[in-house]
Design a protein around this motif. Sequence first.
Motif, PDB file in Angstrom:
ATOM      1  N   ALA A  34       0.797  -1.236   0.000  1.00 16.10           N
ATOM      2  CA  ALA A  34       0.000   0.000   0.000  1.00 16.10           C
ATOM      3  C   ALA A  34       0.826   1.280   0.000  1.00 16.10           C
ATOM      4  O   ALA A  34       0.319   2.329  -0.389  1.00 16.10           O
ATOM      5  N   HIS A  57       0.384   0.442  -8.174  1.00 15.01           N
ATOM      6  CA  HIS A  57      -0.695   0.325  -9.158  1.00 15.01           C
ATOM      7  C   HIS A  57      -0.228  -0.484 -10.372  1.00 15.01           C
ATOM      8  O   HIS A  57      -0.897  -1.422 -10.797  1.00 15.01           O
ATOM      9  N   GLU A  93      -7.953  -4.314  -5.902  1.00 17.34           N
ATOM     10  CA  GLU A  93      -7.094  -3.411  -5.131  1.00 17.34           C
ATOM     11  C   GLU A  93      -6.815  -2.118  -5.906  1.00 17.34           C
ATOM     12  O   GLU A  93      -6.766  -1.040  -5.316  1.00 17.34           O
ATOM     13  N   ASP A 147      -8.297   1.633  -4.649  1.00 19.01           N
ATOM     14  CA  ASP A 147      -7.283   2.609  -4.220  1.00 19.01           C
ATOM     15  C   ASP A 147      -7.618   3.967  -4.838  1.00 19.01           C
ATOM     16  O   ASP A 147      -7.553   4.134  -6.054  1.00 19.01           O
TER      17      ASP A 147
END
Length: 126
Positions: free
Chosen positions: A64, A70, A95, A99
């Motif tokens: 994270a 990404h 995810e 985000d």
Amino acid sequence: MRAATIRANAGDVPAAVAAFDAIAEDTGVPVALRDIARLRAAYLLVDTGSYADVAGRVGQFANAENPLRHSAREAMGLAAFRESNAAEAKRLMQEIVDDPLSPAPLTGRARIVLDLIAASGAVAEG
């Protein structure tokens, strides 16, 4: 990096990956460029390597806090999808979508993969 890109553009993916891997392992190269080399190799391997090949290069970026998370998640998700590991592909693409800092184009591509997974019925919704 340019020589590796030329090899990739010429279709010599193994040579390009080897060149990017060499950059990634060269401690004389700045860390940021080494990380980009790992990412470039991973994207090349999405079509020709295994999920393990891709994750081995960029898995450490998927946390994270990492600014490359990404792209790392996308490469790994695409490799998982290619190997019919729909559950892992779904997890990684979700995810990206979840985000709020994911770039819009990447989020859009992740949504497409999620739609393909849903349409295939390979993973139960929920």
